[in-house]
Motif scaffolding. Sequence first.
Motif, PDB file in Angstrom:
ATOM      1  N   ASP A 201       1.036  -1.185  -0.107  1.00 32.51           N
ATOM      2  CA  ASP A 201       0.037  -0.143  -0.089  1.00 32.51           C
ATOM      3  C   ASP A 201       0.820   1.175   0.093  1.00 32.51           C
ATOM      4  OD1 ASP A 201       1.135  -0.137   2.521  1.00 32.51           O
ATOM      5  OD2 ASP A 201      -0.706  -0.120   3.561  1.00 32.51           O
ATOM      6  N   TRP A 202       2.044   1.090  -0.447  1.00 32.18           N
ATOM      7  CA  TRP A 202       3.127   2.198  -0.530  1.00 32.18           C
ATOM      8  C   TRP A 202       3.717   1.827  -1.806  1.00 32.18           C
ATOM      9  CZ3 TRP A 202       8.146   0.588   0.358  1.00 32.18           C
ATOM     10  CH2 TRP A 202       8.256  -0.634   1.029  1.00 32.18           C
ATOM     11  N   SER A 305      18.109  -2.461   9.901  1.00 34.26           N
ATOM     12  CA  SER A 305      19.080  -1.634   9.919  1.00 34.26           C
ATOM     13  C   SER A 305      18.424  -0.300   9.310  1.00 34.26           C
ATOM     14  CB  SER A 305      20.262  -1.924   9.168  1.00 34.26           C
ATOM     15  OG  SER A 305      21.257  -0.684   8.840  1.00 34.26           O
ATOM     16  N   PHE A 306      17.612  -0.506   8.142  1.00 35.32           N
ATOM     17  CA  PHE A 306      16.931   0.648   7.764  1.00 35.32           C
ATOM     18  C   PHE A 306      15.888   1.386   8.498  1.00 35.32           C
ATOM     19  CE2 PHE A 306      13.567   2.178   4.859  1.00 35.32           C
ATOM     20  CZ  PHE A 306      14.420   3.205   4.162  1.00 35.32           C
ATOM     21  N   LEU A 307      15.071   0.480   9.240  1.00 35.97           N
ATOM     22  CA  LEU A 307      14.075   0.966  10.243  1.00 35.97           C
ATOM     23  C   LEU A 307      14.820   1.783  11.299  1.00 35.97           C
ATOM     24  CD1 LEU A 307      11.727  -1.702  10.011  1.00 35.97           C
ATOM     25  CD2 LEU A 307      11.444   0.419   8.482  1.00 35.97           C
ATOM     26  N   HIS A 308      15.902   0.921  11.868  1.00 35.70           N
ATOM     27  CA  HIS A 308      16.637   1.830  12.905  1.00 35.70           C
ATOM     28  C   HIS A 308      17.306   3.113  12.533  1.00 35.70           C
ATOM     29  CE1 HIS A 308      18.757   1.641  16.684  1.00 35.70           C
ATOM     30  NE2 HIS A 308      19.949   1.841  15.896  1.00 35.70           N
ATOM     31  N   SER A 309      17.608   3.225  11.306  1.00 33.77           N
ATOM     32  CA  SER A 309      18.333   4.313  10.784  1.00 33.77           C
ATOM     33  C   SER A 309      17.249   5.502  10.461  1.00 33.77           C
ATOM     34  CB  SER A 309      19.485   3.869   9.859  1.00 33.77           C
ATOM     35  OG  SER A 309      20.185   3.000  10.110  1.00 33.77           O
ATOM     36  N   GLU A 312      11.114   3.972   7.159  1.00 34.42           N
ATOM     37  CA  GLU A 312       9.715   3.769   7.679  1.00 34.42           C
ATOM     38  C   GLU A 312       9.370   2.442   7.133  1.00 34.42           C
ATOM     39  OE1 GLU A 312       7.607   7.411   6.877  1.00 34.42           O
ATOM     40  OE2 GLU A 312       8.632   8.468   8.387  1.00 34.42           O
ATOM     41  N   LYS A 313       9.436   2.356   5.605  1.00 35.67           N
ATOM     42  CA  LYS A 313       8.540   1.178   4.938  1.00 35.67           C
ATOM     43  C   LYS A 313       9.876   0.140   4.227  1.00 35.67           C
ATOM     44  CE  LYS A 313       4.373   2.226   5.722  1.00 35.67           C
ATOM     45  NZ  LYS A 313       3.483   1.181   6.362  1.00 35.67           N
ATOM     46  N   PHE A 314      10.059  -1.146   4.547  1.00 31.97           N
ATOM     47  CA  PHE A 314      10.883  -1.781   3.820  1.00 31.97           C
ATOM     48  C   PHE A 314      10.258  -3.040   3.309  1.00 31.97           C
ATOM     49  CE2 PHE A 314      14.025  -5.243   3.512  1.00 31.97           C
ATOM     50  CZ  PHE A 314      15.431  -4.620   3.377  1.00 31.97           C
ATOM     51  N   ALA A 315      10.699  -3.488   2.039  1.00 31.78           N
ATOM     52  CA  ALA A 315       9.927  -4.727   1.573  1.00 31.78           C
ATOM     53  C   ALA A 315      11.268  -5.559   0.905  1.00 31.78           C
ATOM     54  CB  ALA A 315       8.959  -4.417   0.540  1.00 31.78           C
TER      55      ALA A 315
END
Length: 342
Positions: A201-202, A305-309, A312-315
């Motif tokens: 949805d993004w 790592s992406f969310l911690h840095s 907001e959204k990772f797939a």
Amino acid sequence: MTAAPNAAAHPSVQFGKIGVLLVNLGTPDGTDFASMRRYLKEFLSDRRVIEWSRLFWYPILYGIVLNTRPRKVGKAYELIWNKERNESWLRTYTRNQAQLMAEGFADQSQVIVDWAMRYGQPSIASRMEALQKEGCERILVFPLYPQYAAATTATVNDKAFEALLKMRWQPALRTVPPYHDDPVYIDALAASIERHLATLDWEPEVVLASFHGIPKSYFDLGDPYYCQCQRTARLLREKLGWPKEKLMVTFQSRFGPEEWLQPYTDATVEKLAKDGVKRIAVINPGFVSDCLETLEEIAGQAAESFLHSGGEKFAHIPCLNDSPEGMAVLNHVVRRELKGWL
């Protein structure tokens, strides 16, 4: 006068068949220390994988790596283990690919499809011997790597030809070349990206095409891997109609103190988040099947790592695996390489 050998003395000799052997990297038998150590010993003793002098490398391998790394890697495998079948997903998918391909050749009884692992079981030599006993006078060995690297494709071919050294009646052997720019492969990757992104949805601002890395020194010595990865990504961009900034190439899974191909996936993921990019997706075009490097390193570590840095959204976009698109690619390549035999 010596009598001719009696053919009836070998009533069980089979002939007239064609073997197709799908070969992937390998898998430990379990996540315990002993299984992991056995697997890592075989893998990291391969001169194609670690090209350092044995005088330098073996004290490190046997003194440090094989005493510390099996526990760490075993824990990582435990996170992504196929608990239902008590095996790695790489084994599950490779077996499924062979079974599905065999079904596709059901109307051509002379073709026998099998699978093997370069490291671990079933070994290349054992399956080539089995194919020969089933009457395969010709065998097509398929290293399951779209892009050629000495540390992957070449070591599979080495083992296949090494197996021939022990055979009195050798089958004719063909090996599958890289298919990094095959239109069927590119189309399948593009379709898998579009299908997966349609479930979100993004929309990602950036998609990383993360390939397994190799030491830069291997590239400097003439390995074509880097160039083939770049070509795959360029053709994929063109197919999707995306600019270069939307689909970036990175390299993952480095090991040891050497410089590897750059940019590194882990550093890029972190930098994108810190630079204000909020939404990314990652695909692994160089992997035919999801495995530790895609499920744990990307879907697990890179996402965290992406969310911690600040992201907001990772797939994570799954590999082609045993999907219809994935099987279309493998079947296309095999049938192309069997021309003249079938």
